[in-house]
Design a protein around this motif. Structure first.
Motif, PDB file in Angstrom:
ATOM      1  N   ALA A  13      56.846  25.487  53.925  1.00  0.00           N
ATOM      2  CA  ALA A  13      55.277  24.527  53.964  1.00  0.00           C
ATOM      3  C   ALA A  13      54.675  24.867  53.077  1.00  0.00           C
ATOM      4  N   SER A  14      53.929  26.307  53.893  1.00  0.00           N
ATOM      5  CA  SER A  14      52.900  26.791  53.380  1.00  0.00           C
ATOM      6  C   SER A  14      53.022  27.907  52.173  1.00  0.00           C
ATOM      7  N   LEU A  15      53.954  28.155  52.167  1.00  0.00           N
ATOM      8  CA  LEU A  15      54.280  29.293  51.058  1.00  0.00           C
ATOM      9  C   LEU A  15      54.428  28.212  49.921  1.00  0.00           C
ATOM     10  N   THR A  16      54.563  26.653  50.073  1.00  0.00           N
ATOM     11  CA  THR A  16      54.696  26.178  48.735  1.00  0.00           C
ATOM     12  C   THR A  16      53.625  25.278  48.105  1.00  0.00           C
ATOM     13  N   ASP A  17      52.366  25.162  49.519  1.00  0.00           N
ATOM     14  CA  ASP A  17      50.312  24.891  48.993  1.00  0.00           C
ATOM     15  C   ASP A  17      50.702  26.144  48.040  1.00  0.00           C
ATOM     16  N   ARG A  18      50.860  27.434  48.567  1.00  0.00           N
ATOM     17  CA  ARG A  18      50.501  28.583  48.194  1.00  0.00           C
ATOM     18  C   ARG A  18      50.971  28.571  46.968  1.00  0.00           C
ATOM     19  N   GLN A  19      52.002  28.802  46.448  1.00  0.00           N
ATOM     20  CA  GLN A  19      52.621  28.796  44.946  1.00  0.00           C
ATOM     21  C   GLN A  19      51.865  27.785  44.433  1.00  0.00           C
ATOM     22  N   GLN A  20      52.077  26.073  44.779  1.00  0.00           N
ATOM     23  CA  GLN A  20      51.222  25.370  44.104  1.00  0.00           C
ATOM     24  C   GLN A  20      49.761  26.099  43.797  1.00  0.00           C
ATOM     25  N   LEU A  21      48.672  26.629  44.702  1.00  0.00           N
ATOM     26  CA  LEU A  21      47.158  26.778  44.187  1.00  0.00           C
ATOM     27  C   LEU A  21      47.669  28.401  43.492  1.00  0.00           C
ATOM     28  N   PHE A  22      48.701  28.901  43.164  1.00  0.00           N
ATOM     29  CA  PHE A  22      48.970  30.306  42.183  1.00  0.00           C
ATOM     30  C   PHE A  22      49.262  29.970  40.607  1.00  0.00           C
ATOM     31  N   ASP A  23      50.201  28.645  41.065  1.00  0.00           N
ATOM     32  CA  ASP A  23      50.321  27.689  39.667  1.00  0.00           C
ATOM     33  C   ASP A  23      48.973  27.078  38.559  1.00  0.00           C
ATOM     34  N   THR A  24      48.725  26.076  39.804  1.00  0.00           N
ATOM     35  CA  THR A  24      47.704  25.303  39.191  1.00  0.00           C
ATOM     36  C   THR A  24      46.212  25.530  38.619  1.00  0.00           C
ATOM     37  N   ALA A  25      45.855  27.200  39.490  1.00  0.00           N
ATOM     38  CA  ALA A  25      44.390  27.322  38.859  1.00  0.00           C
ATOM     39  C   ALA A  25      44.161  28.444  38.650  1.00  0.00           C
ATOM     40  N   LEU A  26      45.149  29.651  40.060  1.00  0.00           N
ATOM     41  CA  LEU A  26      43.823  30.950  40.053  1.00  0.00           C
ATOM     42  C   LEU A  26      45.032  32.026  39.021  1.00  0.00           C
ATOM     43  N   LEU A  27      46.762  31.493  38.852  1.00  0.00           N
ATOM     44  CA  LEU A  27      46.799  32.557  37.639  1.00  0.00           C
ATOM     45  C   LEU A  27      46.132  32.506  36.413  1.00  0.00           C
TER      46      LEU A  27
ATOM     47  N   ASP B  57      33.542  45.796  34.564  1.00  0.00           N
ATOM     48  CA  ASP B  57      33.803  44.510  34.507  1.00  0.00           C
ATOM     49  C   ASP B  57      34.910  44.528  34.296  1.00  0.00           C
ATOM     50  N   VAL B  58      34.908  44.316  32.374  1.00  0.00           N
ATOM     51  CA  VAL B  58      36.661  44.106  32.241  1.00  0.00           C
ATOM     52  C   VAL B  58      37.632  45.008  33.339  1.00  0.00           C
ATOM     53  N   MET B  59      37.290  46.380  34.002  1.00  0.00           N
ATOM     54  CA  MET B  59      38.642  46.942  34.638  1.00  0.00           C
ATOM     55  C   MET B  59      38.671  45.768  35.344  1.00  0.00           C
ATOM     56  N   ARG B  60      37.545  45.495  36.209  1.00  0.00           N
ATOM     57  CA  ARG B  60      37.444  44.564  37.883  1.00  0.00           C
ATOM     58  C   ARG B  60      38.268  43.558  37.354  1.00  0.00           C
ATOM     59  N   ALA B  61      38.517  42.559  36.156  1.00  0.00           N
ATOM     60  CA  ALA B  61      38.781  41.873  35.816  1.00  0.00           C
ATOM     61  C   ALA B  61      40.582  41.804  35.324  1.00  0.00           C
ATOM     62  N   ARG B  62      40.996  43.163  35.051  1.00  0.00           N
ATOM     63  CA  ARG B  62      42.142  43.128  34.698  1.00  0.00           C
ATOM     64  C   ARG B  62      42.707  44.124  36.210  1.00  0.00           C
ATOM     65  N   ILE B  63      42.496  44.489  36.798  1.00  0.00           N
ATOM     66  CA  ILE B  63      42.907  44.838  38.708  1.00  0.00           C
ATOM     67  C   ILE B  63      42.616  43.064  39.098  1.00  0.00           C
ATOM     68  N   SER B  64      41.936  42.440  38.773  1.00  0.00           N
ATOM     69  CA  SER B  64      42.435  41.350  39.899  1.00  0.00           C
ATOM     70  C   SER B  64      43.554  40.426  39.257  1.00  0.00           C
ATOM     71  N   LEU B  65      43.520  40.778  37.608  1.00  0.00           N
ATOM     72  CA  LEU B  65      44.657  40.354  37.390  1.00  0.00           C
ATOM     73  C   LEU B  65      46.135  40.764  37.380  1.00  0.00           C
TER      74      LEU B  65
END
Length: 477
Positions: free
Chosen positions: A374-388, A411-419
């Motif tokens: 249940a916890s992993l599913t909530d996290r996956q929904q967060l990734f799929d709907t917003a984070l990515l 800023d470019v490199m930090r954004a790419r590393i974050s992605l």
């Protein structure tokens, strides 16, 4: 005319030879191409790995032989001991050793048959039958365990290979970014500096080192997976592009919320590891009964025929027939027999306790895995709907701002590393969900077993997987 015909024949034979030579060279070229061509990569899906592991596991063959041995033991146990035949020359006079001197001298032929103690023979046969019936349950337990182990190791290999794919994709993106920055630096447009180019090159070197590490991890994961089955060293395997959770656990992810605790315990109680302890409990019960049978007397029947010669004066002497019964009275070993009965009763209690503990352990594991899912599913929904999506937007906007000389290269490199970190985290989350589902498939093995279809079980169709599958193969509710 004759010369013309000879010329035509000569030309025709020459053409045949040339054509034959060309064909031979062509076949030789094809053969060399086939020999020198490297082996093509073969996609190894999770189902394929499980199928190979189940078909090549030698445990099943040994278990079948063990079952056959117990069946033979059951046939041997339900039989009596061999009868005993004895021959005795008795009451021979020592003063002359004549067989007809005294009327007591006789040649005695006897036979003795001992019977099993109580119902011990039938009980021993029942114990052997129960031991034979344990083997199919042991094979089912082995199958469930093997499916889980292969799934977990295949998923580790899948994660390593998909991580490699993401890192290589990021390497290509950095190569394109480097071309863009170098072009901007050469043209003098914007605030591009030489250290920006050096920073990209350094990041690519670090990424190359990470790729080499992941290649090693993927090779190790494949080697661990290959211990379950044999394959040629010339064959190379690749993972499929998508991972479908439905193939691992073909039920709703919220299965636990739809089942009552009593139903969960019923499913777990039918688990092979629990049923194996049930069989042990039945065997222990029969062994306790057998120990009690040993306190009963042991009977034996004997018969004898005594032959006598005629007397020295010619008088005929009658032959003798003897019939007797022997009984073994367990009087002096009662302490040992009582101890054996007590030990068998204690072992029965231990087996019964182990079965209850196993049910409790599996039920607790199922509850923990359901909460984890249940916890992993909530996290996956967060990734799929917003984070990515937000990470991709941030990387694109940072690059556009840098090109328009409104942002910094950091800023470019930090954004790419974050992605890339978000993508790797999403992949790890996707695999963690699959591993949790593999654990649930093991815990709910009576439901997921292919031989026990859901339509024929006590549970109805409301537990079937009704959620749709997205394009990336991830099952969602």
């Amino acid at each position: 005319m004759f010369a013309f015909n000879l010329g035509m024949i000569f030309n025709y034979q020459t053409q045949v030879r040339l054509r034959t030579c060309y064909l031979q060279r062509a076949w030789l070229g094809i053969l060399l191409f086939v020999i020198n061509t490297p082996s093509l990569a073969t996609t190894l899906s999770l189902k394929d790995a499980q199928h190979l592991a189940l078909n090549q596991d030698v445990y099943f063959q040994g278990s079948k032989l063990e079952e056959a041995a117990y069946q033979h033991d059951s046939n041997a146990a339900d039989s009596w001991d061999n009868p005993t035949i004895s021959t005795t020359l008795q009451s021979v006079p020592t003063d002359g050793f004549s067989l007809n001197q005294e009327p007591m001298t006789q040649l005695k032929l006897g036979i003795r048959q001992a019977m099993p103690r109580g119902n011990s023979a039938n009980i021993s046969r029942t114990i052997a039958i129960e031991q034979a019936q344990k083997e199919p349950v042991k094979r089912a337990a082995r199958r469930a365990w093997l499916l889980r182990e292969v799934s977990l190791e295949w998923l580790a290999w899948y994660r390593a290979e998909q991580t490699l794919a993401l890192l290589r994709e990021e390497s290509q993106s950095l190569a394109q970014l480097l071309e863009t920055v170098e072009s901007s630096y050469r043209s003098g447009v914007g605030g591009t500096q030489q250290q920006d180019i050096i920073q990209i090159r350094l990041e690519r070197l670090r990424l190359k080192d990470t790729i080499l590490k992941e290649q090693q991890a993927a090779s190790v994961a494949l080697a661990r997976l290959s211990r379950w089955f044999d394959f040629s060293s010339e064959v190379s395997f690749t993972v499929p592009e998508t991972l479908n959770h439905h193939e691992i656990f073909p039920f709703n992810k919220s299965l636990a919320t739809q089942l009552k605790r009593r139903d969960v315990l019923n499913v777990i109680d039918a688990h092979p590891s629990v049923q194996l302890l049930v069989k042990d409990e039945l065997v222990a019960t029969q062994k306790l009964t057998l120990a009690k049978e040993q306190t009963k007397p042991k009977w034996a029947i004997e018969a004898a025929y005594g032959y006598r010669q005629d007397a020295q004066n010619g008088m005929s002497q009658a032959d003798f027939i003897s019939v007797g019964v022997q009984v073994d009275l367990p009087l002096f070993n009662s302490k040992r027999q009582d101890a054996n009965v007590s030990a068998s009763a204690a072992r029965l209690g231990v087996t019964s306790t182990q079965r209850r503990l196993e049910v409790r352990r599996l039920a607790a594991l199922a509850e923990a895995r359901e909460a984890e899912l249940a916890s992993l599913t909530d996290r996956q929904q967060l990734f799929d709907t917003a984070l990515l999506e937000q990470s991709e937007s941030l990387a694109e906007s940072a690059l556009n701002a840098y090109i328009a000389d409104k942002g910094t290269f950091d800023d470019v490199m930090r954004a790419r590393i974050s992605l890339i970190s978000a993508k790797l985290d999403a992949l790890a989350l996707h695999v963690d969900i699959a591993k949790t589902l593999a654990e649930l498939a093991y815990l709910y093995y009576p439901l997921t077993n292919e031989k026990n279809q859901l339509t024929g079980s006590r549970l109805d169709d409301r537990f079937l997987d009704t959620h749709k599958t997205t394009t990336d193969g991830v099952a969602k509710q």
